[in-house]
Design a protein around this motif. Structure first.
Motif, PDB file in Angstrom:
ATOM      1  N   ASP A 201      -3.726 -11.475  11.301  1.00 16.39           N
ATOM      2  CA  ASP A 201      -3.011 -10.441  10.246  1.00 16.39           C
ATOM      3  C   ASP A 201      -2.955  -8.994  10.357  1.00 16.39           C
ATOM      4  OD1 ASP A 201      -3.748 -12.564   8.378  1.00 16.39           O
ATOM      5  OD2 ASP A 201      -5.170 -12.226   7.578  1.00 16.39           O
ATOM      6  N   CYS A 202      -4.033  -8.903  11.344  1.00 16.46           N
ATOM      7  CA  CYS A 202      -4.130  -6.848  12.036  1.00 16.46           C
ATOM      8  C   CYS A 202      -2.521  -7.396  13.307  1.00 16.46           C
ATOM      9  CB  CYS A 202      -5.169  -7.033  12.700  1.00 16.46           C
ATOM     10  SG  CYS A 202      -6.548  -6.301  11.826  1.00 16.46           S
ATOM     11  N   LYS A 204       0.184  -8.996  13.143  1.00 22.05           N
ATOM     12  CA  LYS A 204       1.348  -9.677  12.284  1.00 22.05           C
ATOM     13  C   LYS A 204       2.195  -8.049  11.805  1.00 22.05           C
ATOM     14  CE  LYS A 204       1.086 -13.950  10.413  1.00 22.05           C
ATOM     15  NZ  LYS A 204       0.917 -15.338   9.593  1.00 22.05           N
ATOM     16  N   LEU A 205       0.718  -7.532  10.439  1.00 29.81           N
ATOM     17  CA  LEU A 205       0.572  -5.628  10.454  1.00 29.81           C
ATOM     18  C   LEU A 205       1.157  -5.121  11.522  1.00 29.81           C
ATOM     19  CD1 LEU A 205       0.659  -4.171   7.686  1.00 29.81           C
ATOM     20  CD2 LEU A 205      -1.682  -3.638   8.623  1.00 29.81           C
ATOM     21  N   HIS A 206       0.567  -5.174  12.551  1.00 27.02           N
ATOM     22  CA  HIS A 206       1.131  -4.243  13.674  1.00 27.02           C
ATOM     23  C   HIS A 206       2.377  -4.490  14.030  1.00 27.02           C
ATOM     24  CE1 HIS A 206       0.450  -1.502  17.144  1.00 27.02           C
ATOM     25  NE2 HIS A 206       1.253  -2.604  18.027  1.00 27.02           N
ATOM     26  N   ARG A 208       5.066  -4.884  11.917  1.00 28.56           N
ATOM     27  CA  ARG A 208       5.720  -4.741  11.159  1.00 28.56           C
ATOM     28  C   ARG A 208       5.795  -2.816  10.632  1.00 28.56           C
ATOM     29  NH1 ARG A 208       3.680  -6.836   5.539  1.00 28.56           N
ATOM     30  NH2 ARG A 208       4.907  -5.961   4.817  1.00 28.56           N
ATOM     31  N   LEU A 209       4.835  -2.511  12.135  1.00 23.03           N
ATOM     32  CA  LEU A 209       4.659  -1.318  11.629  1.00 23.03           C
ATOM     33  C   LEU A 209       5.339  -0.141  12.790  1.00 23.03           C
ATOM     34  CD1 LEU A 209       1.267  -0.488  10.415  1.00 23.03           C
ATOM     35  CD2 LEU A 209       3.705  -0.419   8.966  1.00 23.03           C
ATOM     36  N   GLN A 224       8.881  -0.846   5.883  1.00 19.14           N
ATOM     37  CA  GLN A 224       9.037  -2.255   5.546  1.00 19.14           C
ATOM     38  C   GLN A 224       7.132  -3.074   5.182  1.00 19.14           C
ATOM     39  OE1 GLN A 224       9.927  -4.749   7.718  1.00 19.14           O
ATOM     40  NE2 GLN A 224      11.977  -3.145   7.951  1.00 19.14           N
ATOM     41  N   ILE A 225       6.954  -1.740   4.574  1.00 15.37           N
ATOM     42  CA  ILE A 225       5.677  -1.688   3.621  1.00 15.37           C
ATOM     43  C   ILE A 225       6.076  -1.396   1.533  1.00 15.37           C
ATOM     44  CG2 ILE A 225       4.399  -1.736   5.078  1.00 15.37           C
ATOM     45  CD1 ILE A 225       3.638   1.357   4.696  1.00 15.37           C
ATOM     46  N   LYS A 231      -4.995   2.130   7.457  1.00 16.65           N
ATOM     47  CA  LYS A 231      -5.341   1.127   9.433  1.00 16.65           C
ATOM     48  C   LYS A 231      -5.653   1.801  10.684  1.00 16.65           C
ATOM     49  CE  LYS A 231      -2.488  -1.367  12.314  1.00 16.65           C
ATOM     50  NZ  LYS A 231      -2.462  -0.862  13.970  1.00 16.65           N
ATOM     51  N   ILE A 329      -1.721  -5.891   1.142  1.00 14.35           N
ATOM     52  CA  ILE A 329      -2.287  -5.576   1.985  1.00 14.35           C
ATOM     53  C   ILE A 329      -4.017  -5.470   2.283  1.00 14.35           C
ATOM     54  CG2 ILE A 329      -1.499  -4.197   3.954  1.00 14.35           C
ATOM     55  CD1 ILE A 329       0.818  -3.072   3.927  1.00 14.35           C
TER      56      ILE A 329
END
Length: 494
Positions: A201-202, A204-206, A208-209, A224-225, A231, A329
């Protein structure tokens, strides 16, 4: 492995009780008080789940509830089974053995007054006198000599034929049990899956950012959020979506910066680690979600408190907008706006509280900490006040102090003000007895169908310990020592 399982079992039992009590306190007593106090209360749960050692106190709630320990039960036929032993800690009134009258048994201290000539070739005489010579309990020199002269007496056939099981064997049995090994393996796999999912999960989020744009120091905007969140742990960053108005941005940044200033990213990482270890426990999941809810609500209260105008309606609308058509999130190193329905209800009911409520809440938390974090203790009526030296002053009896100390340093003996022998630290002495003489305790309980031995329920074990007729010779000797131990242990509480 066995130590990990024992830790998990102890933590689960104690932690479950603490979690239920904390849920009641936050849902009833602290319901109308600021959520920061309920958030602080969850630290009690964390300490109880992770800390294997606690200060003993008679005020502890665990003085009135059972203890759960995984022990190895040995049947008289030599078969091993795993048993959960419940320590009920029920209150009992203790009387000295020499003053007890019973038709079924003779108190242990009275055994030494029986003429050895009347009990020649008797197993009872051998075990009672053996306890005197080996462990130093009170008795006459003639009886000790009788024991030395009669060591050739054989034990009962069923005891002699039963397998001898040592303490090491008992401990090994717990560690090598196939069922416990399977449970341990399942637990390890569950922890691994939980941590792997968190890392994924970390990552994937990284990704996106990557396109996030820096707005100011520590604050980034991203398309993207759909919801703001924090974070990171060491250098936490705030990420917010684009197209927020100045007032909305100000409210959100106040909320998120309060998270960082208070150290919430670290606290949530620690809470998530506990969730990983106890992933199989429903109460841990419920407690985790409630803790996160209290954390978010306390930050909402901070925002509302530091605004001069009433922004409850606009702030609630903003949260609802974040909750519409978005993915939540939430993870180990980041957390965002969730549980919107409960938060909006709390915001609309929010009122600035009087200082007196805060004082009451702190008092409730202090009492909860003293009763929930501490371990079970006993109220000692006759504490150790002088050294035990037979023949001096008002010292009564002739207990062999060195014999007890040679067994375990926790069996350190002193004397109370009335001259009777007492253990200098009865709680530690009790712990040593349970650890070293588990088989003797089990034999007494099994043969005479007694309630489990506890710090306060011990009278019957003092009476029956020397009278066991089943089990191995070693188990019978352990049972006899339990009686001699109780003779001294009870003096602290009478």
């Amino acid at each position: 492995m066995s130590s990990v399982i024992e830790w998990l079992a102890d933590s689960l039992f104690a932690g479950s009780i603490v979690m239920l009590i904390v849920m009641f306190i936050r849902g009833v007593i602290l319901r109308r008080m600021p959520r920061r106090y309920a958030y602080l209360l969850w630290a009690v749960v964390a300490v109880r789940l992770i800390c294997p050692v606690s200060i003993r106190s008679p005020l502890s709630v665990f003085s009135y509830v059972p203890e759960v320990k995984i022990v190895q039960e040995h049947s008289l036929q030599g078969k091993n089974t795993n048993q959960i032993s419940m320590d009920s800690n029920s209150t009992a009134v203790s009387d000295k053995h020499q003053n007890q009258e019973t038709e079924q048994a003779v108190p242990f201290s009275e055994a030494y007054r029986i003429d050895s000539s009347e009990m020649q070739n008797s197993d009872v005489t051998e075990r009672a006198d053996n306890s005197v010579s080996s462990y130093g309990n009170t008795g006459t020199q003639e009886q000790i000599k009788t024991k030395e002269a009669e060591q050739h007496i054989s034990v009962e056939e069923n005891s002699a034929n039963a397998p001898s099981v040592t303490q090491e064997t008992a401990n090994d049995g717990v560690g090598t049990s196939p069922l416990l090994f399977i449970l341990f393996l399942i637990w390890i796999i569950g922890v691994g899956v939980f941590l792997l999912k968190s890392v994924i999960d970390c990552v994937k989020l990284h990704k996106r950012l990557r396109t996030a744009v820096k707005l100011e120091k520590g604050v980034y905007e991203s398309d993207q959020i759909d919801t703001p969140f924090v974070k990171g742990i060491i250098r936490p960053r705030i990420y917010i979506p684009f197209r927020l108005t100045e007032q909305e941005r100000a409210c959100i940044l106040t909320h998120e910066k309060h998270h960082i200033r208070r150290g919430d990213p670290i606290f949530k990482l620690f809470a998530t680690a506990l969730l990983a270890m106890f992933w199989f426990h429903p109460l841990v999941w419920v407690s985790y979600r409630l803790m996160v809810r209290d954390m978010e609500m306390s930050c909402d209260e901070y925002v509302l408190t530091h605004e001069t105008n009433d922004i409850r309606a606009s702030y609630s609308t903003l949260l609802l907008a974040f909750a519409t058509n978005r993915r939540i999130i939430d993870g180990v190193l980041f957390f965002g706006e969730n549980d919107t329905k409960q938060r909006v209800k709390h915001i609309m009911r929010f009122r600035k509280r009087h200082v007196a409520l805060g004082i009451i809440a702190i008092f409730v938390i202090a009492i909860s900490t003293c009763t929930l974090v501490t371990a079970a203790g006993t109220r000692i009526r006759n504490p150790y006040t002088q050294e035990y030296k037979p023949g001096q002053g008002n010292i009564k009896g002739n207990v062999d102090v060195e014999k007890y100390m040679s067994i375990d340093s926790r069996f350190e003996i002193g004397a109370a003000a009335d001259g009777y022998a007492v253990f200098k630290d009865p709680d530690n002495a009790y712990d040593a007895l349970v650890e070293k003489y588990a088989e003797g305790i089990w034999l007494i309980q099994k043969e005479f169908n007694l309630l489990p031995l506890t710090r306060t329920n011990y009278d019957s074990y003092g009476v029956y310990g020397w009278q066991t007729t089943t089990g191995t010779e070693e188990q019978q000797e352990q049972a006899a020592f339990v009686s001699s131990f109780i003779d001294i242990y009870e003096n602290s509480f009478e």
